[in-house]
Design a protein around this motif. Structure first.
Motif, PDB file in Angstrom:
ATOM      1  N   SER A 205       0.844  -1.194   0.000  1.00 34.06           N
ATOM      2  CA  SER A 205       0.000   0.000   0.000  1.00 34.06           C
ATOM      3  C   SER A 205       0.876   1.240   0.000  1.00 34.06           C
ATOM      4  O   SER A 205       1.965   1.251   0.567  1.00 34.06           O
ATOM      5  N   ALA A 206       0.413   2.259  -0.691  1.00 33.90           N
ATOM      6  CA  ALA A 206       1.097   3.551  -0.685  1.00 33.90           C
ATOM      7  C   ALA A 206       0.136   4.573  -0.102  1.00 33.90           C
ATOM      8  O   ALA A 206      -1.072   4.517  -0.357  1.00 33.90           O
ATOM      9  N   LEU A 207       0.662   5.466   0.679  1.00 31.78           N
ATOM     10  CA  LEU A 207      -0.131   6.458   1.406  1.00 31.78           C
ATOM     11  C   LEU A 207      -1.097   7.196   0.472  1.00 31.78           C
ATOM     12  O   LEU A 207      -0.677   7.831  -0.481  1.00 31.78           O
ATOM     13  N   GLN A 208      -2.358   7.128   0.786  1.00 33.99           N
ATOM     14  CA  GLN A 208      -3.427   7.799   0.034  1.00 33.99           C
ATOM     15  C   GLN A 208      -3.505   7.340  -1.419  1.00 33.99           C
ATOM     16  O   GLN A 208      -4.117   8.005  -2.235  1.00 33.99           O
ATOM     17  N   ARG A 209      -2.824   6.266  -1.747  1.00 35.79           N
ATOM     18  CA  ARG A 209      -2.887   5.802  -3.124  1.00 35.79           C
ATOM     19  C   ARG A 209      -3.346   4.358  -3.199  1.00 35.79           C
ATOM     20  O   ARG A 209      -3.193   3.697  -4.225  1.00 35.79           O
ATOM     21  N   GLY A 210      -3.874   3.883  -2.086  1.00 35.53           N
ATOM     22  CA  GLY A 210      -4.494   2.572  -2.087  1.00 35.53           C
ATOM     23  C   GLY A 210      -3.519   1.419  -2.176  1.00 35.53           C
ATOM     24  O   GLY A 210      -2.342   1.539  -1.842  1.00 35.53           O
ATOM     25  N   PHE A 211      -4.026   0.318  -2.672  1.00 34.11           N
ATOM     26  CA  PHE A 211      -3.284  -0.933  -2.663  1.00 34.11           C
ATOM     27  C   PHE A 211      -2.974  -1.402  -4.078  1.00 34.11           C
ATOM     28  O   PHE A 211      -3.717  -1.120  -5.002  1.00 34.11           O
ATOM     29  N   ARG A 212      -1.869  -2.133  -4.222  1.00 34.58           N
ATOM     30  CA  ARG A 212      -1.613  -2.820  -5.472  1.00 34.58           C
ATOM     31  C   ARG A 212      -1.045  -4.199  -5.176  1.00 34.58           C
ATOM     32  O   ARG A 212      -0.522  -4.456  -4.091  1.00 34.58           O
ATOM     33  N   VAL A 213      -1.168  -5.097  -6.134  1.00 33.64           N
ATOM     34  CA  VAL A 213      -0.597  -6.424  -5.992  1.00 33.64           C
ATOM     35  C   VAL A 213       0.918  -6.282  -5.964  1.00 33.64           C
ATOM     36  O   VAL A 213       1.478  -5.515  -6.740  1.00 33.64           O
TER      37      VAL A 213
END
Lengths: 228, 228
Positions: free
Chosen positions: A57-65
């Motif tokens: 997860s990246a701050l305020q940028r949601g989640f990615r695989v």
DNA sequence: TAAAGCCAGATTTTCGAAAATATTGCATCA
DNA sequence: TGATGCAATATTTTCGAAAATCTGGCTTTA
């Protein structure tokens, strides 16, 4: 079962399965549609998966695989050799008759599905494929189950999950085939374990994982070459 | 920083600190008051902490702080010896000049705070105590930082967190004192590491953690005896 | 008396709207 | 032209209310 738990398991299986590509962003709105749940259970599941390194997860940028790479694969494979080698030694030292019986049973169950899939020349369906993965996982889990350390078992499970992503990807692409007899390797590990030869068993386990690593590396490099 | 991240870190620190007793249920309404946030960030934080084994959750019954026991402590200590021993060997093999410099620096920083707290006979305040813990953690992290394996570092961090809960509890209760010279043990590990003697260094690290384990066991048994 | 059923209160879990933040496309200016 | 600022849109994050579920005590029943 709570929705949170259900969606956690589904998401986990789908990421391992490659339904979401490595590095792909996981949009909440889309996941909401896909799994038919609200934001809360989704975010809870994603937060748990973050701890297993399946998503980042990246701050305020949601989640990615999380992404896959040859280097990460080798780190996982080598760590697995290290952790499971020790756990297998301890299991051999501590395991009782029940452990032996369960181990033999899980090897047998694995053999059955391997033989069935080996005979059929036709395309392997998803259910059979999933069963093969499950039996394989259960055999390796049975080997180390008597090690007596909850932490070693926890680490082994995490590493298995990580390497499973690579295995699934490799077997899907199916452009390369193993030349090796994986079944014979399992059998050799089982036999060394049953005669309580810890050095031989952990050595065979090391070779088994190492050969898998080399196979995965070939597939990964092949995919990269093919993509460019 | 998101609220979710902030409350995660605070909760984590507070659990390690013993602000919440082992096995205590964590009521959402109370936590909401205490940390001044809504349900969502709280539940996300708790889901992450679950992955670190600091809290456990039961279906529809929320979360509680995970419990402590002599057995679990020894599993964590022995796993730490195993994981960090290997990581230290690899660090010694791979570490460059920058690694050595950072290692010496972190040892020195640890020495300073140890000496300062050793002189003062007065009660140790919370800030100094936290700094001691941090410097201690950083020294042990510096030792293995060049091992080249993200997974081993991940495992070491988890195990450090786990054992930190026991250390904090032990140093708080303060009814028993170490008779050993922890500073000298650190110095010996550092020196063996700097002369790149992997066997000596990992042996000394093993002894260091084992002695800590024995100290923690005495404190734990003392607490149990006292409570009954 | 003991077991089972049920209700009220406490608590967790889930939802959708609102707030906060990031991203994109477009217009403006040097 | 290329950079910069701004508005519109997309997305994440947070909140509090509502739904679902659990807990403990009371009553009923055999």
């Amino acid at each position: 079962m709570t929705l949170s738990n259900t969606v956690y398991e589904k998401l986990r299986a789908d990421i391992i399965d490659g339904l979401f590509a490595p590095h792909q962003p996981l949009r909440l709105e889309q996941l909401k549609q896909q799994y038919g749940v609200g934001f809360s259970p989704l975010r809870e599941a994603l937060n748990r998966l973050q701890g297993e390194r399946l998503v980042v997860s990246a701050l305020q940028r949601g989640f990615r695989v999380s992404s896959l790479s040859v280097e990460e694969m080798w780190d996982a494979v080598n760590s697995r050799i290290f952790v499971e080698g020790e756990a297998l030694r301890r299991s051999i030292g501590l395991g009782d008759d029940d452990w032996e019986a369960a181990l033999v049973a899980s090897f047998h169950a694995l053999s059955i599905i391997v033989k069935r899939l080996g005979q059929a020349d036709r395309e392997i369906d998803k259910d059979s494929f999933d069963e093969l993965e499950r039996r394989h996982r259960e055999f390796h889990a049975a080997l180390i189950s008597a090690c007596g350390s909850a932490w070693l078992l926890d680490f082994a499970e995490k590493l298995n999950t990580e390497t499973e992503r690579y295995r699934v990807m490799a077997l899907r692409s199916a452009t390369l085939r193993h030349e090796r007899d994986v079944e014979a390797e399992h059998k050799a590990i089982l036999e060394a374990t049953l005669r309580r030869d810890a050095d031989a068993a952990s050595g065979l386990l090391r070779d088994h994982y190492h050969a898998t690593g080399q196979f995965l590396e070939r597939v990964l490099r092949d995919r990269v070459a093919r993509a460019s």
